[in-house]
Design a protein around this motif. Structure first.
Motif: not given
Length: 590
Positions: A59-84
């Motif tokens: 919504a903000t069309q901010s490249r920096a914010l998009l990168t930040q939240y995609v990075s958070i999303f990927l970290l959650l995915v990695i944590a989910l894989a380790i936990g699984t």
């Protein structure tokens, strides 16, 4: 006490039994739960990651914010894989460990049960319980329970986040929960009953296969294949019919849940879409709400699916509990009489016995018989006279209804069961050989015996010569039941085992009746050596063994009809004279 129905009580007892096997592994259970909670928390956090990604990134069309939240999303995915990974490892380990313990516990119990239990229960069906039922239990303990708990946590966490995200839309989902739970309760009861029936039918199929394949030569010799194929077809179809009913009930259960859950999600999407259009909520909030709705819906659907597995596992646990709770009717007494030095003196006093399956028919009827130490006593009589039954009673495979058997003036029921049986060496008409090497089979009587003693026993049994001619001599592997050896060779191995046991009392159950003349000669030579300085009871139809006995006991319908030497009985006993005449005639050349 609560008046629960019998099936409910049995179910709870089965669950308690399974829990008792899990209890020793508390640390592994904690690791599994922590990993489960961690993966559930990470999965639920992904919903917020989606909301932030849409509202703050797109919504903000901010490249920096998009990168930040995609990075958070990927970290959650990695944590989910380790936990699984952690959850899968510990839960699966727990399932395998618990089932291994249950299998061992059941086998340890079965191996001590009195033989009468196996006459009333098919051994091959019991075998099926130790394989098929255990596999099902392993699947549930090592997977389904964890899956159910994970989805329960996800459902609760998802509902909480739904309220946080939008209470109005959450109400739509909550209204549908009773509509989902109702079919689970209704169909679950049906599935449970059908699951038990299905496991019973599968056990019957397994037992029939084992029985037919175990007697494959007889099957083919009598061209019985088509009949056995027809019977097997009937058993398989019966199992399939029950399975079909169970599948139908489970399919209806899942179908109802899917319709209810996804129907609610569809209504929610429509209401939420109107709110987004009118600006009451953001697109990210609706996306997160949809994510949590799907989480809750799939969790409920998964739980309903797992319920069916749990119902089947409960049936398997009940069947396993039946084996563990089967009472052992033959046990050592609490206060055991010490075993004196054994000379081989046996006294049978007014012995009466009837098999549990025929309680009104006395197989042994007020039998009194004294056997002197070192004596060879032959037991003769028509079939059904009680000869083999007497051996069973001496070994305490069964206990008599009245009277007693005394060994060295001590009632055998007052002796330690293992100590009692060490006093006997049994050589049967059909020797029991096991899968393994020849050395293993001879050493069965004394597992710690050195190789020299094994070889000496084989020589005493006139088995050493043919053993040395085999491909690997004493290390030659035998097939099931000694497949590949002749009847005489099997018998001599059984005699070698008895020699190695070095027991003071020898029980010979028609040990030469099924052999050809040459095999009988070698077996008879081995038996003659074995009988030296031992009390010997011989069930025999061959006159060579009977005539050389010190005394002969003639049994008829469980009673002692006559007692004496061959010469005495030929004059005093009509039954013995008749049996002896028949045997003499049968040995005359044609």
């Amino acid at each position: 006490m609560t008046n629960n129905p019998p099936d409910t009580r049995a179910r709870w007892q089965a669950i308690k039994m399974t829990a008792a096997f899990i209890r020793p592994y508390k640390h592994q259970v904690i690791y599994s739960l922590l990993a489960l909670l961690f993966t559930a928390a990470v999965t639920l956090s992904i919903g917020q990651g989606i909301r932030l990604l849409i509202d703050q990134g797109f919504a903000t069309q901010s490249r920096a914010l998009l990168t930040q939240y995609v990075s958070i999303f990927l970290l959650l995915v990695i944590a989910l894989a380790i936990g699984t990974f952690s959850r899968y490892y510990w839960v699966t380990w727990l399932g395998e460990r618990v089932i291994a313990d249950i299998r061992r516990k059941v086998f340890d119990h079965l191996i001590h049960l009195h033989p009468g239990f196996f006459e009333q229960n098919r051994s091959l069906e019991i075998q099926s319980r130790l394989t098929a039922d255990m596999t099902l239990l392993q699947s549930v303990v090592g997977s389904s329970v964890s899956f159910a708990l994970r989805n329960l946590i996800m459902m609760i966490g998802g509902v909480i986040w739904l309220f946080i995200t939008n209470a109005k839309l959450t109400a739509i989902v909550i209204i549908c929960i009773p509509l989902v739970v109702t079919p689970i309760l209704v169909f679950g009861r049906r599935v449970r009953g059908l699951s038990r029936q299905s496991q019973d039918k599968i056990a019957i199929v397994g037992a029939y296969v084992g029985e037919v394949l175990g007697q494959i030569k007889t099957v083919q010799a009598y061209n019985h294949q088509e009949i056995d194929k027809s019977k097997f077809h009937d058993y398989v179809e019966a199992a399939f019919t029950v399975a079909k009913h169970r599948i139908t009930q489970r399919a209806l259960l899942v179908t109802m849940v899917i319709i209810m859950v996804l129907g609610a999600v569809g209504i929610m999407l429509w209401v939420g879409g109107i709110d987004v259009i009118e600006g009451r909520i953001s697109g990210g909030e609706l996306a997160a709400f949809v994510f949590y709705s799907v989480i809750v819906g799939s969790a409920v659907a998964s739980i309903s699916e797992v319920v069916g597995e749990l119902q089947r596992a409960t049936g398997a646990a009940e069947r396993t509990m039946e084996l563990l709770n089967a009472p052992n009717q033959i046990q050592s007494p609490l206060h055991m009489h010490p075993l004196p030095p054994i000379t081989g003196s046996i006294k049978i006093e007014q012995l009466c016995f009837a098999y549990p399956s025929r309680p009104d028919v006395l197989t042994i009827n007020h039998l009194t018989l004294n056997i002197q130490a070192g004596e060879t006593l032959a037991l003769v009589g028509p079939s059904g006279a009680g000869k083999s039954t007497l051996f069973d009673l001496l070994l305490r495979f069964f206990d008599c209804q009245s009277g007693c058997i005394k060994l060295e003036e001590i009632n055998i029921q007052q002796l330690d069961l293992f100590a009692l049986r060490r006093c006997f060496a049994l050589v049967s008409q059909n020797p029991a050989l096991f899968y393994g090497t020849i050395s293993d089979n001879i050493r069965y009587a004394r597992p710690d015996a050195p190789d020299a003693d094994v070889e000496a026993a084989a020589k005493a049994a006139y088995a050493h010569e043919f053993i040395c001619k085999l491909p690997h001599a004493y290390q030659t592997h035998l097939g099931d039941a000694g497949l590949g050896l002749s009847g005489g060779q099997k018998q001599r191995l059984a005699i070698a085992r008895a020699v190695l046991a070095d027991a003071p009392i020898l029980l010979l159950d028609e040990a030469t009746s099924a052999l050809d003349s040459q095999s009988e000669f070698w077996v008879q030579q081995a038996l003659t050596k074995l009988m030296v300085n031992r009390t010997t009871l011989v069930i025999a139809h061959r006159l060579a063994t009977v005539k050389s006995a010190d005394r002969i006991a003639v049994l008829d319908q469980g009673r002692l009809e006559a007692l004496g030497t061959h010469t005495e009985l030929m004059k005093s006993s009509k039954l013995y004279s008749h049996l002896a005449t028949l045997q003499f005639q049968s040995t005359q050349p044609l």
